[in-house]
Design a protein around this motif. Structure first.
Motif, short mmCIF file in Angstrom:
data_model
loop_
_atom_site.label_atom_id
_atom_site.label_comp_id
_atom_site.label_asym_id
_atom_site.label_seq_id
_atom_site.Cartn_x
_atom_site.Cartn_y
_atom_site.Cartn_z
N LYS A 115 0.81 -1.21 0.00
CA LYS A 115 0.00 0.00 0.00
C LYS A 115 0.85 1.26 0.00
CE LYS A 115 -2.82 0.23 3.44
NZ LYS A 115 -3.97 0.10 4.38
N ASN A 116 1.95 1.25 0.73
CA ASN A 116 2.78 2.44 0.87
C ASN A 116 4.08 2.28 0.07
OD1 ASN A 116 0.97 3.72 2.75
ND2 ASN A 116 1.71 2.26 4.29
N LYS A 117 4.04 2.71 -1.17
CA LYS A 117 5.21 2.57 -2.05
C LYS A 117 6.19 3.73 -1.89
CE LYS A 117 2.69 -0.17 -5.47
NZ LYS A 117 1.42 -0.26 -4.70
N LYS A 118 5.73 4.79 -1.23
CA LYS A 118 6.58 5.96 -1.00
C LYS A 118 6.57 6.29 0.49
CE LYS A 118 5.90 9.37 -3.99
NZ LYS A 118 5.22 10.29 -4.96
N PRO A 119 7.73 6.50 1.10
CA PRO A 119 7.78 6.87 2.51
C PRO A 119 7.12 8.23 2.75
CG PRO A 119 9.95 6.28 1.66
CD PRO A 119 9.06 6.41 0.49
N SER A 120 6.70 8.44 3.98
CA SER A 120 6.04 9.70 4.35
C SER A 120 7.04 10.85 4.39
CB SER A 120 5.38 9.56 5.72
OG SER A 120 6.38 9.40 6.72
#
Length: 394
Positions: A115-120
């Motif tokens: 779901k999270n392919k890019k870090p925050s």
């Protein structure tokens, strides 16, 4: 006194012979230095910075993992980003990759698969430079380059430097297959490149930035460390398996052709000792070779046609390489004759191919030659487009 003209001619022949011998000197795999092994070229970029790594089990530096190597050089590694198959490369294809703490170093591991392919932004604010060092296999739908795309994009958005430590492409001498139609863009196909693109990850990174394939591409400060003593045409046997179901060079060679079977009911050996080296089915016999997939945690927990006896083709000794669709087309024909649906997941087939045209051509009964001819103009155009980004001779 010897004739001056004869002496000059003899010297010229000698010089030419020596040059010819030098040009014919063979460079072997043992001579190749990957980007990671050339630490003198990149350690100055990392000194005094907060460093994050996009790495997995292939990120080796002379027998040590890149994480351990950098820590031994007093580099401040603050985060590890884990792609598909996980930091240690022990997750099956598509399996969930969780955030964790590396037990050996205590460094936080953040998943960039799922779901999270890019870090925050909060995570990226703690990082000065991201280092990408993962062994790829040169096929568009192998997802490590998709993870690189997203990490380059988030680095550009956060004004974080990005460094790619290059590694050879084991399928580097091949440029083949349809160009991705961006209407079929997905995580198994991010860029308008052929199925076999013939580029290394560093070359691809340069192209992704240069062709503005990421948001804010012009803002990305990109560095690459190229392989030394490497030519694109060189055979390269991977020292570490890049994922659980590509355990050897034979699987890597066959992967571009056999992965299309993932969209069909046919097994390509997941759950056996020879994944991506066989083709078989239980209802439509494809050959005389018998095998039975079974559950193997970390490689194939619930493999297709689990615990069933399949009949098919053993490709463990096959010389097939590059993109060869002959077996795929013949299997489609066998299924059609038996009245069994072959393209069980047509939408996934089209994502893998990067177009619906390949599937349609097979369904229409086009010959292999006709299908191959259909993408030649696209390949010629791509080869011209990629030229500015190549680091190694064609």
């Amino acid at each position: 006194m010897p004739n001056v003209r004869v002496v000059c001619l003899a010297l010229a022949i000698l010089v030419f012979s020596l040059s010819a011998c030098a040009s014919q000197t063979k460079v072997s795999q043992a001579d190749i230095q990957t980007g990671a092994t050339q630490s003198d070229r990149y350690l100055p970029l990392l000194k005094g910075k907060r460093v994050a790594l996009v790495v997995n089990q292939t990120s080796q530096v002379q027998g040590s993992h890149l994480v351990d190597f950098l820590l031994s050089k007093h580099i401040n590694v603050v985060r590890i980003f884990a792609p598909e198959h996980g930091f240690r490369g022990d997750h099956d294809a598509g399996a969930h990759v969780s955030n964790a703490i590396d037990s050996k170093t205590g460094i936080q591991i953040t998943s960039i698969y799922g779901k999270n392919k890019k870090p925050s932004k909060d995570i990226m604010d703690q990082i000065d430079i991201v280092v990408f060092d993962i062994q790829d296999v040169g096929v568009r739908f192998y997802t490590y380059i998709s993870s690189m795309h997203y990490m380059m994009e988030v680095a550009a958005e956060s004004n974080t430097q990005f460094l790619v430590l290059d590694r050879p492409n084991p399928n580097g001498k091949f440029t083949d297959g349809p160009i991705l139609d961006m209407d079929y863009q997905s995580f198994v196909g991010m860029h308008p490149i052929p199925l076999l693109h013939g580029m290394t990850v560093a070359e691809l990174a340069l192209m992704i930035k240069g062709e503005n394939w990421i948001i804010n591409a012009s803002k990305l400060e990109l560095f690459t460390i190229s392989n030394a003593n490497y030519k694109r045409s060189m055979p390269y046997e991977l020292p570490v398996a890049p994922s659980p179901n590509l355990p050897n060079s034979q699987a890597v060679k066959l992967y571009p052709s056999l992965c299309f079977f993932e969209a069909t009911p046919v097994s390509i050996g997941r759950g056996t000792d020879f994944p991506f080296q066989v083709v078989g089915h239980n209802e439509v016999p494809l050959g005389k070779f018998s095998f039975t997939p079974n559950s193997r945690p970390g490689a194939a927990l619930h493999p297709k046609l689990q615990d069933r006896t399949l009949l098919g083709i053993n490709l463990q000794q096959s010389t097939q390489q590059g993109l060869d669709l002959e077996i795929f087309i013949k299997t489609y024909q066998a299924f059609s004759k038996a009245g069994v649906t072959f393209f069980k997941h047509p939408e996934f087939m089209d994502k893998l191919a990067g177009t619906h045209k390949l599937r349609k051509a097979i369904e229409e009964g086009q010959s292999l030659q006709q299908i191959q001819e259909s993408w030649q103009l696209g390949l010629q155009s791509f080869k011209q487009q990629r030229k500015p980004y190549l680091l190694y001779p064609e």
